[in-house]
Every structure is written in C-alpha cells, then in structure tokens.
Design a protein around this motif. Structure first.
Motif, mmCIF file in Angstrom:
data_model
loop_
_atom_site.group_PDB
_atom_site.id
_atom_site.type_symbol
_atom_site.label_atom_id
_atom_site.label_comp_id
_atom_site.label_asym_id
_atom_site.label_seq_id
_atom_site.Cartn_x
_atom_site.Cartn_y
_atom_site.Cartn_z
ATOM 1 N N MET A 1 44.675 -38.545 59.199
ATOM 2 C CA MET A 1 44.911 -39.064 57.845
ATOM 3 C C MET A 1 44.630 -37.982 56.819
ATOM 4 S SD MET A 1 43.062 -42.255 55.889
ATOM 5 C CE MET A 1 41.658 -41.296 55.365
ATOM 6 N N ILE A 2 45.456 -37.907 55.796
ATOM 7 C CA ILE A 2 45.246 -36.942 54.722
ATOM 8 C C ILE A 2 43.946 -37.281 53.980
ATOM 9 C CG2 ILE A 2 46.578 -38.267 53.022
ATOM 10 C CD1 ILE A 2 47.612 -35.589 51.942
ATOM 11 N N PRO A 3 43.127 -36.277 53.645
ATOM 12 C CA PRO A 3 41.884 -36.569 52.912
ATOM 13 C C PRO A 3 42.169 -37.188 51.552
ATOM 14 C CG PRO A 3 41.827 -34.366 53.872
ATOM 15 C CD PRO A 3 43.236 -34.856 54.020
ATOM 16 N N LEU A 4 41.375 -38.176 51.194
ATOM 17 C CA LEU A 4 41.473 -38.843 49.892
ATOM 18 C C LEU A 4 40.195 -38.604 49.114
ATOM 19 C CD1 LEU A 4 42.923 -42.347 50.914
ATOM 20 C CD2 LEU A 4 44.188 -40.294 50.208
ATOM 21 N N SER A 5 40.344 -38.425 47.804
ATOM 22 C CA SER A 5 39.202 -38.233 46.920
ATOM 23 C C SER A 5 39.351 -39.128 45.703
ATOM 24 C CB SER A 5 39.096 -36.762 46.505
ATOM 25 O OG SER A 5 38.837 -35.936 47.634
ATOM 26 N N VAL A 6 38.330 -39.129 44.856
ATOM 27 C CA VAL A 6 38.298 -39.975 43.664
ATOM 28 C C VAL A 6 38.182 -39.108 42.419
ATOM 29 C CG1 VAL A 6 36.998 -41.754 42.407
ATOM 30 C CG2 VAL A 6 37.205 -41.878 44.903
ATOM 31 N N LEU A 7 39.033 -39.365 41.437
ATOM 32 C CA LEU A 7 38.911 -38.772 40.111
ATOM 33 C C LEU A 7 38.463 -39.866 39.158
ATOM 34 C CD1 LEU A 7 39.285 -36.528 38.003
ATOM 35 C CD2 LEU A 7 41.698 -37.202 37.833
ATOM 36 N N ASP A 8 37.267 -39.696 38.605
ATOM 37 C CA ASP A 8 36.675 -40.703 37.719
ATOM 38 C C ASP A 8 36.657 -40.154 36.302
ATOM 39 O OD1 ASP A 8 35.207 -42.675 36.470
ATOM 40 O OD2 ASP A 8 33.316 -42.197 37.484
ATOM 41 N N LEU A 9 37.328 -40.838 35.397
ATOM 42 C CA LEU A 9 37.307 -40.441 33.981
ATOM 43 C C LEU A 9 36.130 -41.072 33.239
ATOM 44 C CD1 LEU A 9 41.105 -40.566 33.089
ATOM 45 C CD2 LEU A 9 39.728 -38.615 33.819
ATOM 46 N N ALA A 10 35.211 -41.695 33.985
ATOM 47 C CA ALA A 10 34.044 -42.339 33.380
ATOM 48 C C ALA A 10 34.452 -43.170 32.169
ATOM 49 C CB ALA A 10 32.989 -41.303 32.994
ATOM 50 N N PRO A 11 35.362 -44.137 32.370
ATOM 51 C CA PRO A 11 35.857 -44.908 31.228
ATOM 52 C C PRO A 11 34.779 -45.771 30.597
ATOM 53 C CG PRO A 11 36.573 -45.911 33.281
ATOM 54 C CD PRO A 11 35.940 -44.603 33.645
ATOM 55 N N ILE A 12 34.805 -45.832 29.265
ATOM 56 C CA ILE A 12 33.963 -46.770 28.518
ATOM 57 C C ILE A 12 34.869 -47.923 28.096
ATOM 58 C CG2 ILE A 12 32.395 -47.108 26.591
ATOM 59 C CD1 ILE A 12 32.020 -44.081 26.474
ATOM 60 N N ALA A 13 34.641 -49.077 28.648
ATOM 61 C CA ALA A 13 35.496 -50.220 28.356
ATOM 62 C C ALA A 13 35.115 -50.858 27.026
ATOM 63 C CB ALA A 13 35.388 -51.246 29.476
ATOM 64 N N GLU A 14 36.065 -51.537 26.423
ATOM 65 C CA GLU A 14 35.776 -52.287 25.210
ATOM 66 C C GLU A 14 34.657 -53.290 25.502
ATOM 67 O OE1 GLU A 14 39.286 -54.073 23.603
ATOM 68 O OE2 GLU A 14 40.289 -52.157 23.260
ATOM 69 N N GLY A 15 33.663 -53.332 24.608
ATOM 70 C CA GLY A 15 32.523 -54.205 24.798
ATOM 71 C C GLY A 15 31.426 -53.604 25.652
ATOM 72 N N ILE B 1 35.959 -42.143 26.960
ATOM 73 C CA ILE B 1 35.643 -41.310 28.118
ATOM 74 C C ILE B 1 34.235 -40.754 27.964
ATOM 75 C CG2 ILE B 1 36.284 -39.262 29.451
ATOM 76 C CD1 ILE B 1 39.168 -39.717 28.627
ATOM 77 N N ALA B 2 33.375 -40.989 28.960
ATOM 78 C CA ALA B 2 31.950 -40.673 28.823
ATOM 79 C C ALA B 2 31.528 -39.391 29.544
ATOM 80 C CB ALA B 2 31.120 -41.835 29.354
ATOM 81 N N SER B 3 32.482 -38.600 30.031
ATOM 82 C CA SER B 3 32.130 -37.454 30.876
ATOM 83 C C SER B 3 32.152 -36.129 30.135
ATOM 84 C CB SER B 3 33.068 -37.388 32.083
ATOM 85 O OG SER B 3 34.430 -37.456 31.683
ATOM 86 N N ALA B 4 31.773 -36.117 28.859
ATOM 87 C CA ALA B 4 31.791 -34.877 28.079
ATOM 88 C C ALA B 4 30.822 -33.846 28.647
ATOM 89 C CB ALA B 4 31.452 -35.178 26.614
ATOM 90 N N ALA B 5 29.611 -34.275 28.978
ATOM 91 C CA ALA B 5 28.601 -33.378 29.559
ATOM 92 C C ALA B 5 28.782 -33.399 31.073
ATOM 93 C CB ALA B 5 27.201 -33.807 29.154
ATOM 94 N N THR B 6 29.852 -32.773 31.527
ATOM 95 C CA THR B 6 30.329 -32.952 32.901
ATOM 96 C C THR B 6 29.309 -32.530 33.946
ATOM 97 O OG1 THR B 6 32.490 -32.397 31.954
ATOM 98 C CG2 THR B 6 32.370 -32.622 34.332
ATOM 99 N N ALA B 7 28.690 -31.366 33.767
ATOM 100 C CA ALA B 7 27.736 -30.880 34.768
ATOM 101 C C ALA B 7 26.549 -31.826 34.913
ATOM 102 C CB ALA B 7 27.260 -29.476 34.403
#
Length: 330
Positions: A1-15, A51-57
């Motif tokens: 199977m081809i490797p799968l990964s996750v890209l998370d934009l760290a979304p901030i949802a309304e509320g 998007i909450a991932s400004a301070a990425t490191a």
C-alpha cells in the motif's frame, strides 16, 4: 500500500478557540498514529483567523510530545519569513527532543499577505533568495566542520528529513537540482501538477540525501458513511475558499445543510474558481474514496499521499481519516 500521511491546517472552527484547535490536532495525530499514517504535517500561515499553526515549530513539538512513533513536521515552514540559522536551530532542537521523527518541508511563499509579511520584519522579495536560503539551511544541518564560523546548536548533524514544497514548476526544479523529495500542493493549486511532476522526474539529480525522485501529493479527502454526508461536510472547505477569495478570511464555518446549498452561497464564477482549486479532492464512502485515490495514483504515480480534511466537527474529521485508511488497506 502507498504510504499515507496527514496534513493538518489546525483549523479554528466558528465558536471555537486556538486551544480547541490544538486539542483536536493532538487527538487527530494520536488517531493517525494508531491507524498507521506515516507523517503528520502542519503548515505555517499568518494573519489567518481560521488557522492556528502560525508558530509551526512549537506546534510540531507539541504534537510530537503527545505521540510516540509517527513522523511530525512542517508542510511547510515558509522560509522567506525566517533566517535559515533560526530554522536549523528550531528543527535541530526538535530532532534532539524527538530523534528520527522530524520532517522539514520548506515553502517559498510567505504564507500570508503583504501587511503581515512586513509585520514579520521580512520582505516578500526574500522569496527570490529561496534557493540560496535552502542551501544555507541544508549546510547548517550538516555535521559541523573544523573552523566553521557559524554553527546551528542544536542543528548541526541533525537527522531532519528536508523536503521542498511547491505549487508550480519552481519548486520542482529546485527539488530536482538539490536531490530532495518533493511535495506538491495539489489540494489547493493543481493547475501545474502534471508539468511540475514531469520536470522533477526528468531533471532529478541524485544526492547524498536521496538517490532517486520521491514525490508526495496533497489530496483533499472527506470520507463519511454516505456520499451525501461527505459532500455536505466538504461545504465547510468550499465556504472557506470562497470567503478567502472575497477577501473575507475567517474561522472554519459549519457545513451547509446540503452540498447543493453551496450553489446559493456562491456565485457561478465563484463556484468555478473553487471547483478548479479543489479539483484534486476525493469525497464519499469508503469504497468511493478507494476508487478515487486509486485513480489518482494510477494517473500521477506518487510515492506517497498526504491527505487533508478541514472538517468542522472534530469527530467527523477523525472518522474521515479512519475510513480513508481502511479504504486503502482493504
């Protein structure tokens, strides 16, 4: 199977708040690790209310600290915003804390607007220096040499895996010239996908880091128990893109009552633009996701895929990644 990964934009949802976003990211990362995803990447953005991932490191360290084996990294760090020495030190520190688990995806765009770039005390023109900055950064990650004037401490000799990110042919050319793996942002900018991959494979030069081309494609994947529900969940992303193009960025909105309701939310021209930007998307049930991803693999022959899903409900987001992994594991 081809490797799968996750890209998370760290979304901030309304509320919700950034704290909620980080808690959701930890839960998703732990689920991804349990499910067998290879990497968990976070992307640098600035001046984006949703998007909450400004301070990425810092966030990479937080995720790595709450997981045990999954690779964690940047998808990516926008190098024009940073001095290469600082990035080498940050990721050298991460590697020292979590040995052998840190990826460093590097992007050429500033990840923000002109006003925020100025507030960062960097200038967009520095993006033109991206190739030189990448080479400087790579040199700082090599073992220190006798008499070397400037060293990254930590950083020199770190086992960080560098990647070049791109949404055009520029990144493909640079990744090929430097002999680095290449990740293409097909999840929001697919127009030059075929051309970029062709250039990367055709012009790749083996390096000490990588002997043959290695490509990862980003794909929007929203899976649910029914196609109707998957398409409804996807309207959160469609709304976000539409508002961004209107110059009205905001938090991640809840999905509309149906997929068809997006036709009322957006004008015909807006719908065409969103459809083009999000054309590399796979939506539906487990079997539909399997069919869609297999079709994408057959056309582009990537070495890895990185999936992203900006879904309003955190539980539905975890469920989507569960179904996607099951789809490709069967």
């Amino acid at each position: 199977m081809i490797p799968l990964s996750v890209l998370d934009l760290a979304p901030i949802a309304e509320g919700a708040t950034a704290t909620d976003s980080f808690q959701n990211s930890v839960a998703l990362a732990q689920a991804a690790e349990r499910l067998g995803y290879r990497r968990y990447w976070l992307a640098e953005h600035h001046n984006m209310p949703g998007i909450a991932s400004a301070a990425t490191a810092i966030l990479i360290g937080h995720i790595a600290g709450h997981t045990r084996t999954i690779r964690v990294g940047s998808g990516g760090v926008m190098l024009p915003n940073h001095a290469p020495l600082q990035v080498a030190e940050q990721f050298g520190t991460l590697d020292a804390l979590y040995p052998g688990r840190i990826d460093l995806g590097l992007g050429r765009a500033p990840g923000t607007d002109g006003a925020a770039a100025k507030a960062l005390r960097r200038y967009y023109a520095s993006a033109e220096e991206f190739p030189q900055d990448v080479q400087e950064l790579l040199a700082l990650l090599e073992p220190a040499r006798v008499g070397q004037t400037v060293q990254a401490v930590p950083g020199a000799g770190a086992h960080v895996e560098p990647w070049i990110l791109g949404s055009s042919t520029f990144g493909a050319q640079l990744a090929a010239a430097l002999g680095l793996p290449y990740a293409f942002a097909s999840h929001f900018a697919p127009a030059m996908l075929d051309q970029a991959l062709s250039i990367y494979h055709r012009t790749f030069k083996p390096s000490a880091r990588l002997q043959k081309p290695h490509v990862m494609l980003a794909v929007n994947v929203v899976a649910a128990d029914t196609e109707t529900e998957a398409r409804r969940l996807f309207t959160s992303v469609q709304q976000s893109f539409t508002r961004l193009r209107r110059g009205e960025p905001g938090k991640l909105p809840p999905p509309l009552e149906s997929a068809e309701a997006f036709n009322t939310f957006a004008s015909p021209a807006e719908r065409v633009g969103v459809e083009q930007a999000l054309s590399v998307s796979v939506l539906g049930t487990q079997s539909q996701v399997r069919e869609g991803i297999e079709s994408l693999i057959a056309r582009h022959h990537p070495d890895e895929l990185i999936l992203t899903a900006n879904i309003y409900d955190p539980a539905a987001r975890v469920r989507s990644f569960e179904l996607a992994m099951q789809a490709l594991s069967d």
